[in-house]
Design a protein around this motif. Structure first.
Motif: not given
Length: 357
Positions: A89-103
């Motif tokens: 699932x490493x590659x599933x998180x790019x669009x879910x992180x943001x300036x308010x959430x570090x993954x």
């Protein structure tokens, strides 16, 4: 050692192929990894859960999208995705992180003799898990993580199921998960956590005197809806980035909270000098004052712990905020840490130590 018929571990510690996914049109979607740094964030206390599972892990029920939403609802600044023995699932998180959430990319390594967390892995990196305490291979796996700049964390040392109890020595690990929320039923604190905390607390004095102590962290080990962030670790970091957060954890500049409702400040002062959690105060022989400020634990109890054990406690007022002060010197102990409990005895917060010289 690897079981018969299983592939041997990749020496470099990387998965041979990072999985892709297909959308409804049948097009292959390339993996999109989360950024390692959130821009515009400086020195601050950041809340995060370093032990999180999606549907890909056995027993997991949430998708990455649902986990991201749950992290934001729990008012977390970062999470570490730690699937069991895979980086799928490493590659599933790019669009879910943001300036308010570090993954932070990671893995839970579930061996035959205990589990541990690898935090701060490279995209697609997989750490071998096919061994037990008798095989003498865990150092090889930890070296892979450290070469990637990551942390190795002993997970839920007293988990109540086969292979869950941590049978390896803590030597070489960067931190210990003394508070794990998954196996606590309706309560975030149980006897297994109590045992893990006592074990870590007993070793702390000796470790500090020998110049190498391992910080405590707390995580939800979330598999189900409603578990994320209960508990989580609050880290003092120079920024909201993987390297900075891991550096704060490694240094012990952190404390554990049962939820975002709990706020805590701990400091030690002597002769105009001040130190915070994970730092060292040079007292020059003067008495030091410990100051604790707490919100979110009305009528709770604050206990102070040194190399002599739990030596002082005070009750908090019955309203939301409370402040407690207490004095000690370097001749009394090489460190001080605190625990905060609800009137029921349930843990609300606990800290790593402040060191005294």
């Amino acid at each position: 050692m690897p079981e018969s018929g299983q592939p041997r571990p990749c020496p470099a510690g990387y998965d041979a192929a990072v999985p892709t996914s297909a959308n409804r049109a049948g097009r292959v979607r390339e993996p999109e990894f989360p950024p390692r740094q959130v821009s515009g964030r400086g020195w601050d206390w950041y809340r995060g859960d370093c032990h999180v599972h999606s549907q890909l892990s056995q027993g997991g029920e949430l998708t990455p999208s649902q986990l991201a939403a749950a992290a934001r609802a729990a008012r977390l600044d970062f999470i570490a995705i730690t699937e069991h023995n895979t980086a799928d699932t490493h590659g599933a998180w790019g669009a879910l992180a943001g300036d308010d959430l570090l993954v932070i990319l990671g893995q839970e390594i579930t061996t035959q003799s205990g589990h541990w967390l690898a935090l701060g892995l490279e995209p697609g990196q997989v750490v071998d898990w096919r061994y037990g305490v008798r095989d003498g291979l865990i150092d090889v796996s930890m070296d892979q993580v450290h070469r990637a700049g990551g942390l190795c964390v002993a997970a839920h040392p007293y988990a109540p199921y086969p292979s869950g109890t941590f049978m390896y020595p803590f030597l070489g690990f960067d931190a210990v998960e003394v508070w794990n929320g998954r196996w606590s039923s309706d309560l975030p604190w149980n006897a297994d956590n109590e045992a893990a905390l006592a074990d870590w607390g007993r070793s702390l004095a000796s470790d500090i005197c020998h110049g190498r102590w391992r910080p405590a962290i707390g995580n939800s080990d979330a598999h189900l809806d409603g578990q994320l962030g209960v508990p989580h670790t609050v880290v003092l970091s120079e920024g909201l980035g993987t390297g900075a957060i891991l550096a704060g954890i490694r240094a012990g500049r952190s404390w554990i909270a049962e939820s975002a409702e709990v706020r805590l400040s701990l400091s030690l002062t002597a002769g105009g000098r001040r130190a915070g959690i994970g730092e060292r105060l040079i007292t020059d022989g003067e008495a030091a004052t410990v100051r604790v400020e707490i919100r979110g634990v009305p009528s709770g109890t604050v206990s102070f712990h040194t190399e002599q054990g739990g030596i002082h406690r005070e009750q908090l007022p019955d309203h939301d905020a409370g402040t407690v002060e207490w004095s000690l010197g370097a001749q009394d102990s090489a460190f001080v840490r605190i625990e905060v409990r609800h009137p029921s005895g349930q843990m609300a917060a606990l800290t790593n130590p402040i060191l005294l010289t």
